[in-house]
Design an enzyme around this catalytic site. Structure first.
Site, PDB file in Angstrom:
ATOM      1  CE  LYS A  13     -30.797 -92.476  -6.513  1.00 25.05           C
ATOM      2  NZ  LYS A  13     -29.706 -91.576  -6.933  1.00 25.05           N
ATOM      3  NE  ARG A  88     -27.817 -96.671 -10.001  1.00 23.26           N
ATOM      4  CZ  ARG A  88     -27.732 -96.375  -8.700  1.00 23.26           C
ATOM      5  NH1 ARG A  88     -28.362 -97.088  -7.808  1.00 23.26           N
ATOM      6  NH2 ARG A  88     -27.020 -95.345  -8.308  1.00 23.26           N
ATOM      7  NE  ARG A 127     -22.728 -89.370  -1.432  1.00 26.18           N
ATOM      8  CZ  ARG A 127     -23.578 -89.897  -2.309  1.00 26.18           C
ATOM      9  NH1 ARG A 127     -24.876 -89.851  -2.082  1.00 26.18           N
ATOM     10  NH2 ARG A 127     -23.143 -90.450  -3.412  1.00 26.18           N
ATOM     11  NE  ARG A 133     -21.250 -93.412  -1.823  1.00 29.46           N
ATOM     12  CZ  ARG A 133     -22.400 -93.525  -2.451  1.00 29.46           C
ATOM     13  NH1 ARG A 133     -23.524 -93.291  -1.802  1.00 29.46           N
ATOM     14  NH2 ARG A 133     -22.444 -93.882  -3.701  1.00 29.46           N
ATOM     15  NE  ARG A 144     -21.633 -92.799  -8.242  1.00 28.65           N
ATOM     16  CZ  ARG A 144     -21.716 -92.044  -7.148  1.00 28.65           C
ATOM     17  NH1 ARG A 144     -20.687 -91.347  -6.730  1.00 28.65           N
ATOM     18  NH2 ARG A 144     -22.846 -92.001  -6.487  1.00 28.65           N
TER      19      ARG A 144
END
Ligand code: AMP
Length: 190
Positions: A13, A88, A127, A133, A144
């Protein structure tokens, strides 16, 4: 032009939001990015949000809604925007509906990015290596994904029913996916 990109964590996204928003000359508004900026600056909002983000939970609606309403009221969002990661939850949908009704109507298009679940964990672990992160550890990624299925996936049906949803395959090269999004949007947005 008012758009939303929706999809599970790892669907791409953020990357696509920037490319699509640039193309249409509108700001990409990412709640995740705004929260992360607040975390790195150590603001009170950042300190509160971090507690939720680090365990893969959603930041409470009241905090998130206030932040987005403030961002949408800024001048650059006046002629349109691309939302990435908001709404969300169904409560966030209501807040956005009220905000948009107060001006002129709802979203022009909602782009759902789809991705195979197996690919998600691999993408997110990669990632984590690239960007460091703190919410990209395997346990938090799985949490998640569960939260997405439970709280956010139902929004897809809501927007489909409103006739604004387009689904785009998020697998493949970044540029290829962007082209699929443009193709899906042609005729829907100007
Ligand atoms: P993202 O970068 O979109 O994956 O967002 C990273 C994290 O920020 C999420 O896992 C949530 O903890 C928080 N977050 C971002 N957007 C929202 C939202 N609309 N509602 C609640 N929490 C959010």
């Amino acid at each position: 032009m008012r758009m939303l990109l929706i999809g599970p964590p790892g669907a791409g996204k953020g990357t696509q939001a920037v490319r699509v928003a640039d193309h249409y000359g509108i700001p990409a508004i990412s709640t995740g990015d705004i929260f992360r900026a607040n975390v790195s600056e150590g603001t009170p909002l950042g300190l509160e949000a971090k507690e939720y983000m680090d365990r893969g939970a959603y930041v409470p609606d009241d905090l998130t809604n206030a932040l987005v309403l403030d961002r949408l009221a800024q001048e650059d969002a006046g002629s349109g925007f691309l939302l990435d990661g908001f709404p969300r939850t169904l409560a966030q949908v209501s807040t956005l509906d009220d905000c948009l009704e107060a001006t002129e109507g709802g979203l022009d298009a909602v782009v759902q990015l789809t991705i195979e679940t197996d690919a998600i964990v691999d993408r997110l672990l990669k990632r984590a290596e690239d960007q460091g992160r703190s919410d990209d550890t395997e346990d938090v990624i799985r949490k998640r994904l569960d939260v997405y299925q439970e709280q956010t996936h139902p929004l897809v049906a809501v927007y489909a029913q409103r006739g604004v949803l387009v689904s785009v395959d998020g697998m493949g090269e970044v540029g290829e996916v962007t082209e699929r999004i443009f193709a899906a949007l042609s005729g829907r947005v100007v």
